[in-house]
Structure formats: structure tokens, C-alpha cells
Motif scaffolding. Sequence first.
Motif, PDB file in Angstrom:
ATOM      1  N   THR A 121       7.549  15.818   2.328  1.00  0.00           N
ATOM      2  CA  THR A 121       8.699  15.012   2.749  1.00  0.00           C
ATOM      3  C   THR A 121       9.948  15.535   2.070  1.00  0.00           C
ATOM      4  O   THR A 121      10.030  15.569   0.836  1.00  0.00           O
ATOM      5  CB  THR A 121       8.467  13.539   2.381  1.00  0.00           C
ATOM      6  N   GLU A 152       4.420  14.774   7.865  1.00  0.00           N
ATOM      7  CA  GLU A 152       3.130  14.066   7.976  1.00  0.00           C
ATOM      8  C   GLU A 152       3.397  12.569   7.996  1.00  0.00           C
ATOM      9  O   GLU A 152       4.354  12.094   7.405  1.00  0.00           O
ATOM     10  CB  GLU A 152       2.212  14.457   6.815  1.00  0.00           C
ATOM     11  N   LEU A 154       0.786  10.387   7.219  1.00  0.00           N
ATOM     12  CA  LEU A 154      -0.545   9.987   6.737  1.00  0.00           C
ATOM     13  C   LEU A 154      -0.422   8.818   5.778  1.00  0.00           C
ATOM     14  O   LEU A 154       0.372   8.863   4.846  1.00  0.00           O
ATOM     15  CB  LEU A 154      -1.203  11.157   5.997  1.00  0.00           C
ATOM     16  N   GLU A 156      -2.152   6.742   2.823  1.00  0.00           N
ATOM     17  CA  GLU A 156      -3.251   6.854   1.863  1.00  0.00           C
ATOM     18  C   GLU A 156      -4.279   5.796   2.224  1.00  0.00           C
ATOM     19  O   GLU A 156      -3.926   4.687   2.609  1.00  0.00           O
ATOM     20  CB  GLU A 156      -2.740   6.649   0.440  1.00  0.00           C
ATOM     21  N   LYS A 223      11.073  11.678   9.526  1.00  0.00           N
ATOM     22  CA  LYS A 223      10.188  11.215   8.456  1.00  0.00           C
ATOM     23  C   LYS A 223      10.875  10.162   7.585  1.00  0.00           C
ATOM     24  O   LYS A 223      10.355   9.071   7.368  1.00  0.00           O
ATOM     25  CB  LYS A 223       9.738  12.419   7.616  1.00  0.00           C
ATOM     26  N   ASN A 227       9.807   6.078   7.433  1.00  0.00           N
ATOM     27  CA  ASN A 227       9.381   5.393   6.203  1.00  0.00           C
ATOM     28  C   ASN A 227      10.375   4.314   5.791  1.00  0.00           C
ATOM     29  O   ASN A 227       9.988   3.217   5.394  1.00  0.00           O
ATOM     30  CB  ASN A 227       9.202   6.398   5.066  1.00  0.00           C
ATOM     31  N   ILE A 234       9.149  -4.527   5.746  1.00  0.00           N
ATOM     32  CA  ILE A 234       8.434  -5.260   4.686  1.00  0.00           C
ATOM     33  C   ILE A 234       9.423  -6.139   3.917  1.00  0.00           C
ATOM     34  O   ILE A 234       9.144  -7.309   3.644  1.00  0.00           O
ATOM     35  CB  ILE A 234       7.716  -4.277   3.728  1.00  0.00           C
ATOM     36  N   PHE A 268       3.356  -4.121   9.406  1.00  0.00           N
ATOM     37  CA  PHE A 268       4.300  -4.020   8.281  1.00  0.00           C
ATOM     38  C   PHE A 268       5.237  -5.225   8.172  1.00  0.00           C
ATOM     39  O   PHE A 268       6.401  -5.109   7.841  1.00  0.00           O
ATOM     40  CB  PHE A 268       5.061  -2.677   8.325  1.00  0.00           C
ATOM     41  N   GLY A 270       3.816  -7.820   6.453  1.00  0.00           N
ATOM     42  CA  GLY A 270       3.015  -8.543   5.463  1.00  0.00           C
ATOM     43  C   GLY A 270       3.828  -8.826   4.211  1.00  0.00           C
ATOM     44  O   GLY A 270       4.273  -7.901   3.522  1.00  0.00           O
ATOM     45  N   GLY A 274       5.504  -6.722  -2.463  1.00  0.00           N
ATOM     46  CA  GLY A 274       6.436  -5.655  -2.087  1.00  0.00           C
ATOM     47  C   GLY A 274       5.749  -4.309  -1.936  1.00  0.00           C
ATOM     48  O   GLY A 274       4.566  -4.158  -2.215  1.00  0.00           O
ATOM     49  N   PHE A 275       6.542  -3.339  -1.483  1.00  0.00           N
ATOM     50  CA  PHE A 275       5.951  -2.015  -1.240  1.00  0.00           C
ATOM     51  C   PHE A 275       5.996  -1.148  -2.497  1.00  0.00           C
ATOM     52  O   PHE A 275       6.901  -1.270  -3.321  1.00  0.00           O
ATOM     53  CB  PHE A 275       6.645  -1.308  -0.070  1.00  0.00           C
ATOM     54  N   PHE A 280       7.209   5.187  -0.017  1.00  0.00           N
ATOM     55  CA  PHE A 280       8.328   4.315   0.345  1.00  0.00           C
ATOM     56  C   PHE A 280       9.405   4.230  -0.752  1.00  0.00           C
ATOM     57  O   PHE A 280      10.576   4.433  -0.462  1.00  0.00           O
ATOM     58  CB  PHE A 280       7.820   2.903   0.690  1.00  0.00           C
ATOM     59  N   LYS A 339      -2.205  -0.130  -3.064  1.00  0.00           N
ATOM     60  CA  LYS A 339      -2.707  -0.780  -1.852  1.00  0.00           C
ATOM     61  C   LYS A 339      -4.211  -0.535  -1.800  1.00  0.00           C
ATOM     62  O   LYS A 339      -4.727   0.260  -2.594  1.00  0.00           O
ATOM     63  CB  LYS A 339      -1.999  -0.246  -0.606  1.00  0.00           C
ATOM     64  N   ARG A 428      -0.944 -11.291  -2.523  1.00  0.00           N
ATOM     65  CA  ARG A 428      -1.057 -10.514  -1.286  1.00  0.00           C
ATOM     66  C   ARG A 428      -1.499 -11.360  -0.093  1.00  0.00           C
ATOM     67  O   ARG A 428      -1.923 -10.819   0.927  1.00  0.00           O
ATOM     68  CB  ARG A 428      -2.026  -9.341  -1.493  1.00  0.00           C
TER      69      ARG A 428
HETATM   70  C1  UGA Z   1       3.410   5.606   3.984  1.00  0.00           C
HETATM   71  C2  UGA Z   1       3.544   5.600   5.502  1.00  0.00           C
HETATM   72  O1  UGA Z   1       2.908   4.458   6.065  1.00  0.00           O
HETATM   73  C3  UGA Z   1       2.928   6.870   6.111  1.00  0.00           C
HETATM   74  O2  UGA Z   1       3.143   6.896   7.522  1.00  0.00           O
HETATM   75  C4  UGA Z   1       3.599   8.092   5.467  1.00  0.00           C
HETATM   76  O3  UGA Z   1       3.064   9.309   5.950  1.00  0.00           O
HETATM   77  C5  UGA Z   1       3.384   8.026   3.957  1.00  0.00           C
HETATM   78  O4  UGA Z   1       3.968   6.806   3.467  1.00  0.00           O
HETATM   79  C6  UGA Z   1       4.059   9.232   3.354  1.00  0.00           C
HETATM   80  O5  UGA Z   1       5.295   9.291   3.380  1.00  0.00           O
HETATM   81  O6  UGA Z   1       3.377  10.156   2.948  1.00  0.00           O
HETATM   82  P1  UGA Z   1       1.451   4.981   2.271  1.00  0.00           P
HETATM   83  O7  UGA Z   1       2.463   5.140   1.189  1.00  0.00           O
HETATM   84  O8  UGA Z   1       0.119   5.599   2.104  1.00  0.00           O
HETATM   85  O9  UGA Z   1       2.028   5.523   3.671  1.00  0.00           O
HETATM   86  O10 UGA Z   1       1.184   3.422   2.401  1.00  0.00           O
HETATM   87  P2  UGA Z   1       1.513   2.247   3.423  1.00  0.00           P
HETATM   88  O11 UGA Z   1       0.292   1.792   4.068  1.00  0.00           O
HETATM   89  O12 UGA Z   1       2.650   2.591   4.298  1.00  0.00           O
HETATM   90  O13 UGA Z   1       1.974   1.102   2.385  1.00  0.00           O
HETATM   91  C7  UGA Z   1       3.100   1.300   1.529  1.00  0.00           C
HETATM   92  C8  UGA Z   1       3.333   0.078   0.691  1.00  0.00           C
HETATM   93  O14 UGA Z   1       3.788  -0.999   1.501  1.00  0.00           O
HETATM   94  C9  UGA Z   1       2.075  -0.453  -0.035  1.00  0.00           C
HETATM   95  O15 UGA Z   1       2.424  -0.823  -1.349  1.00  0.00           O
HETATM   96  C10 UGA Z   1       1.674  -1.666   0.770  1.00  0.00           C
HETATM   97  O16 UGA Z   1       0.986  -2.630   0.019  1.00  0.00           O
HETATM   98  C11 UGA Z   1       3.036  -2.171   1.213  1.00  0.00           C
HETATM   99  N1  UGA Z   1       2.971  -2.998   2.432  1.00  0.00           N
HETATM  100  C12 UGA Z   1       2.551  -2.471   3.602  1.00  0.00           C
HETATM  101  C13 UGA Z   1       3.390  -4.319   2.371  1.00  0.00           C
HETATM  102  O17 UGA Z   1       3.798  -4.822   1.298  1.00  0.00           O
HETATM  103  N2  UGA Z   1       3.346  -5.079   3.515  1.00  0.00           N
HETATM  104  C14 UGA Z   1       2.933  -4.571   4.700  1.00  0.00           C
HETATM  105  O18 UGA Z   1       2.936  -5.315   5.702  1.00  0.00           O
HETATM  106  C15 UGA Z   1       2.514  -3.240   4.745  1.00  0.00           C
END
Ligand code: UGA
Length: 458
Positions: A121, A152, A154, A156, A223, A227, A234, A268, A270, A274-275, A280, A339, A428
Motif C-alpha cells: 500500500t 491488494e 486482503l 487478515e 486502495k 480503506n 466504522i 463494516f 459494526g 474501533g478499528f 486502517f 480482530k 465487541r
Molecule cells: C483491511 C481491509 O479490509 C482489506 O481490504 C485491506 O486489503 C487491508 O486492510 C489492507 O490494507 O491490507 P484488515 O486490516 O485485515 O483489512 O482488517 P478488517 O477486517 O478490514 O478490519 C479492520 C479493523 O476494523 C479491525 O480492527 C476490525 O475489528 C475493525 N472493524 C471492522 C470494526 O470495528 N467494525 C466493523 O464493522 C468491521
Amino acid sequence: MRISVIGSGYVGLVTGSCLAEVGHSVTCFDADEEKARMLREGRLPLYEPNLEELFLRNRKEGRLSLAKEAAEAVRDVDAIFICVGTPPLENGDADLSAIDRVARLIATESRSSKLVVEKSTVPVRTGQELKRALAVYGRSTAAAFRVASNPEFLREGSAVEDFLHPDRIVVGVEDGQAEKQLREIYQPILEGRFRCPVHPQGCPTGSAPAFVVTTIASSELIKHASNSFLALKISYANALADLCERLGANVEEVTRAMGLDPRIGPHFLGAGLGFGGFCFPKDIQAFIRLADRVGMDFRLLKEAEALNNRRIDSFVEKIRRALWVIDDKRIALLGLAFKPNTDDIRFSPALKLAERLLAEGGRVHAYDPKAMEKARAALPGACYEADPYATACGADALVIATEWPEFARLDWEKIRDGMSRPLLLDGRNLLDPKMARALGFEYESVGRPEGDSFCASA
Ligand code: UGA
């Protein structure tokens, strides 16, 4: 095709293993000696569902090899995927020094023309810099380089599945030849022409991914824009949750109904702590910095980021309200990873929460199905327990900080009976509030105040 993948982190290992799985001849390289040694011994430096199996099988079947020297990885291949890290600098910018190093290496070591694909990224315009570095440092070789961007998407925890069954493959190119090569690389995935180890019965969506061809700048922007938009969603849900708590509404009822509108979508939204994670938080920061640099104050994203940073404060406040004093209280923490389905603790809200509770004198006892080893090193002040029941034993409060599905299936009566005080703080929104309260827990979650009518499915 002969492909090399530079960088063996999440993105590199998944990219290398999956490209080998669909039939290419792949060479992986990582400059980190320790990581490279582990991989040579057949051990992965990270946990990701299905990845180990894919990596080991492709190694065994000869489609995936590991280069000892960087030069060896770039010399005789048709395409090079750059998958090195771009961590945040102190000021929020992405650190592009690893990309620069790889560019110089490719330029000086290549003996034949090749396609150089940026998968890490990166901020917009990195492609231009990459092209310049390749031209300048490769001026004495006969090799010509085509540069492309192929971000990407993807997640995790489901990265292998996301790679093999993507909804879109975005390629930013400058010429038809680069597009043709990338189409060829992804052809088995575009046509579903491989035996999927995750879904042996065939792709679950049943539809072919979109192959989106853009300029390099647009591709790079896609990208960060994706993100940041997800992070924005969120934070919006979290702001709604705060409002719901003040107004006596239920955030899950609100977001579920909102999500039925296809223009909004259910994902997203939820609410919770937080994220976090390595994408992110750093990508939203890098995007804000990028906009700043071209004279745009991206206040929309700044507020989304600030809102996210306040999540832990407001949850600690909730814990404090429930416990009165945090000092000397035993607090059971379920979840440490950022997560579920990963052992990654980078920028994990769960870890931040644990740090805050420890700083206030709380005695934190923690458990996570996969992230214990990494957490032990990062957070030595906590006690690490063998299972959720030992974690809860004697606790004054139990906090759910990561929504591992197995936590929803625990024997909650047993948990309750082991606790000093049956206080459950669900960061959560994993559990059904009615179920938790019926079992005799004092139960608090996020945006679902007591007395709401919601019946969760957990
Ligand atoms: C994120 C993106 O979803 C991917 O598409 C991207 O490729 C990746 O970053 C990257 O840039 O490499 P990731 O970081 O693995 O993927 O995780 P997510 O599933 O997106 O979750 C990110 C955070 O948001 C987590 O802490 C999760 O708990 C939080 N989250 C997610 C929420 O608090 N609420 C939601 O509804 C969804």
C-alpha cells in the motif's frame, strides 16, 4: 510465468503462495534473516488460515522457492511483485524506504526486461518514483522495466480466500503489454481455473471477479480510498452507537436496517472498540497527509480518525463507571488480536485497552486463541492464562475485546460461577444482551443500552 515476490509478510506470503497455487513458478525473498530462516525451515512467521498448508504444499511440489540472495530473486523472472512494508513514520507519512531499496536492487541486478508490480500500500505517485528509480539506477543495463500498480484488498484472517476469490482485481498500467501480462498472471483466478484449497467445491460467490484497468495513479488511490471509506463507515457506526446510548436506541437494530439499503450495504457498520490493525490506522493517516500535501484539508477523515482514537477512552470510562475504582481490580480480558482469526496485535484496540487498564492499576488476566505469544512480548504487565475459564476465575469484571466466534460459544454459566463479580463488558457486541442478563450477568455493551428490544443471534 516466472514471478518473484519481494517481502514475506502477510501480503508477500499470501501473494507468493497463491500465485504458486494457481500454477506460476514463484520465488520469494525477504531481507529479514530471521524470517527467511523460519521460512526455509518450513515455519511461517505469522498465523493466517490456510496459508501454512498452501505454502508447504507448493514448496513440496516445486512451484514455490525461497531465494537466499535478493539478487537471485530478481534476476531471471518475468514479473516482480513488491510486497515490502510501508509502516507509518512519526509524522503519519508512509515510510517508502523499503520500496526504494527494492527498486535500486531490481535496477542494478536485472539482466532482462521485466514487469515491476507495486502491491504494497503506497501513496499516489509512488509508481512515478519507482519508474524514475528503475530508470536512473538501471541506466547501465540493457533491461527495460514496465511499472504497474496492483493493490491488494486482503483481509487478515481470510487473506488466502480473498486472494483466490476476489471481487475485483485492480491493475494500474501505462501500456497494453503490462495489462496483458497481469491478465495472464491472474487468468486462472479470473476464470476460476484452479482447484481451490479453501472451497474445493468451487467459488462461493459463483461470479468472476471484475478486472479493473486504470492508470497507475488511480489504482494507487483506489486502495487508500477504499480503506479510508471503510474506516469512515466504522467510525460512523461508532458515533451512532454513542448516540443510541444517550437516546435509548439499539445501534444494531439501526445499522441492520440501514444496511438493507443496497446503497449503504451491511458491512463494516459494526460498533465497538474501533478499528485497529496495520492497515486502517496507518492508511487513513497516510491519506490525510497525502491530501494535506496537495493543499486539501481532509477534515472528514480527520474526524473519523479522532473518533476512533476516542473509542478506548470511552470504553475505559464505561469500565470505570461499572467498577468505580479500577485500581487493584482483577480484570479478565478475552481477546488480544486486533480482530478474530489472526495473531496480529499491531495497533490492536484490545491491547490499547489492556495498557490503559494496567496503567490505572488493574490486574489484567488475558487470553487469546492465537495472539498470546505476540502479546506476551508486547505487554509483559498482563498475566496470560491457558483458557477463558482460568482467565475469568476470581475476576471483578470480564471484558470482551476481540470477537472470536468461540467466545460466543463458551459455557457462560461456568464463567459466571468462577468470577468474583459477574460483570461483563462486551466491547465487541458479541453476546446477546438478553442471554447475558438472563444468566445473571451485569452486562454492558456498545450502543445497546439496557432495556433495548434486540435479540442478537450469537
Ligand atoms: C483491511 C481491509 O479490509 C482489506 O481490504 C485491506 O486489503 C487491508 O486492510 C489492507 O490494507 O491490507 P484488515 O486490516 O485485515 O483489512 O482488517 P478488517 O477486517 O478490514 O478490519 C479492520 C479493523 O476494523 C479491525 O480492527 C476490525 O475489528 C475493525 N472493524 C471492522 C470494526 O470495528 N467494525 C466493523 O464493522 C468491521
